[in-house]
Design a protein around this motif. Structure first.
Motif, short mmCIF file in Angstrom:
data_model
loop_
_atom_site.label_atom_id
_atom_site.label_comp_id
_atom_site.label_asym_id
_atom_site.label_seq_id
_atom_site.Cartn_x
_atom_site.Cartn_y
_atom_site.Cartn_z
N VAL A 1 0.85 -1.21 0.00
CA VAL A 1 0.00 0.00 0.00
C VAL A 1 0.87 1.25 0.00
O VAL A 1 0.59 2.22 -0.71
N ILE A 2 1.94 1.25 0.78
CA ILE A 2 2.79 2.43 0.87
C ILE A 2 3.64 2.60 -0.40
O ILE A 2 3.84 3.73 -0.85
N ARG A 3 4.09 1.52 -0.98
CA ARG A 3 5.01 1.58 -2.12
C ARG A 3 4.33 1.63 -3.49
O ARG A 3 5.01 1.89 -4.47
N ARG A 4 3.04 1.36 -3.56
CA ARG A 4 2.41 1.29 -4.89
C ARG A 4 2.42 2.69 -5.54
O ARG A 4 2.28 3.70 -4.87
N PRO A 5 2.58 2.69 -6.85
CA PRO A 5 2.56 3.98 -7.54
C PRO A 5 1.15 4.60 -7.49
O PRO A 5 0.16 3.89 -7.57
N ILE A 6 1.13 5.89 -7.35
CA ILE A 6 -0.17 6.58 -7.25
C ILE A 6 -0.69 6.92 -8.62
O ILE A 6 -0.04 7.23 -9.53
#
Length: 68
Positions: A63-68
């Motif tokens: 969740v923290i590392r996924r691209p936005i």
């Protein structure tokens, strides 16, 4: 040169050591009781909690590392 993933791993490991050290420093009696409880807990329960924790950690990282 170290990769970003390896640096992140080392940072995570450092945070783990800090939190564990703080728990032992703040309440050694509570940690001792927690370890005794863990020793009395059946293997299948510890295994299930370990797997659930690992999955929760991976989801949090994703969740923290996924691209936005």
């Amino acid at each position: 040169m170290r990769s970003i993933a390896f640096s992140d791993f080392l940072i995570g490991l450092g945070i783990l050591f800090v939190l564990e050290g703080l728990m032992f420093a703040a309440s050694p009696d509570w940690m001792r009781r927690a370890m005794k409880t863990a020793m009395a807990t059946p293997d299948h329960v510890l295994r299930a909690v370990g797997i659930a924790s690992a999955v929760a950690g991976l989801v949090l990282i994703w969740v923290i590392r996924r691209p936005i």
